[in-house]
Write an enzyme that holds these catalytic residues in place. Structure first.
Site, short mmCIF file in Angstrom:
data_model
loop_
_atom_site.label_atom_id
_atom_site.label_comp_id
_atom_site.label_asym_id
_atom_site.label_seq_id
_atom_site.Cartn_x
_atom_site.Cartn_y
_atom_site.Cartn_z
N ASP A 1 7.34 115.11 16.23
CA ASP A 1 7.11 113.72 16.62
C ASP A 1 7.89 112.87 15.61
OD1 ASP A 1 6.12 111.36 17.74
OD2 ASP A 1 4.36 111.38 16.45
N GLU B 1 9.41 114.96 20.89
CA GLU B 1 8.92 113.87 21.71
C GLU B 1 10.02 112.84 21.91
OE1 GLU B 1 4.72 112.31 21.86
OE2 GLU B 1 5.69 110.71 20.73
N ASP C 1 0.62 111.44 14.01
CA ASP C 1 1.94 112.03 14.24
C ASP C 1 1.87 113.56 14.24
OD1 ASP C 1 3.72 109.37 13.53
OD2 ASP C 1 1.99 109.62 12.21
#
Length: 161
Positions: A7, A67, A140
């Site tokens: 992420d 992501e 995260d």
């Protein structure tokens, strides 16, 4: 299959290494990479790059799931996240790790079957699927684990006859 979920972010990049062992998911490692706000951007990006390269060398994932983030209003944040994402993709490409990208809606759909699920529901599902004692923090990290799980779910479906 061993998947490194990422992420990306300039201040905090979450990562999570998840392995599928005959349908049983296990979190092998997870955490975050932080860069000091007072450092110039090029140094922060170098820190992020070096940390991701170290993770790749240490854990040797088979693939990576990153992501894909979208921003509507804050252009400054979008550029910084885009730069962090680019550094992560570069490190993965140099290590010849196949990269798969998923939107937040893809991840939500894969984990709970609803693309607009609230963040708390995704975090609870990550904790449950990986049998963790608590939800990983910061957010995260849970997001990185979720994107890794998303890829494993997609890989299972792709492997079906």
């Amino acid at each position: 299959m061993r998947v490194l979920g990422i992420d990306p972010g300039i201040a905090i990049t979450g990562y999570g290494l998840v392995e599928d062992r005959a349908g049983d998911l296990e979190a092998l490692a997870y955490g975050d990479i932080r860069t000091p706000a007072e450092e110039p951007l090029p140094l922060r990006l170098r820190r992020l790059y070096e940390a991701i390269r170290a993770l790749l060398q240490r854990y040797q994932p088979d693939v990576a799931a990153v992501e894909r983030v979208f921003f509507g209003r804050n252009v400054t944040t979008a550029f910084a996240v885009g730069q962090a994402r680019g550094v992560a993709l570069l490190a993965l490409a140099q290590a010849e790790i196949p990269v798969y990208e998923y939107t937040p809606a893809d991840v939500k759909q894969a984990l709970v079957g609803y693309g607009s699920a609230p963040k708390a529901q995704i975090q609870a599902m990550v904790r449950m699927l990986l049998r963790l004692p608590e939800i990983p923090r910061p957010d995260d990290v849970a997001d990185a684990l979720a994107v890794a799980i998303c890829h494993l779910n997609h890989a299972r479906l792709s492997a079906m006859p």
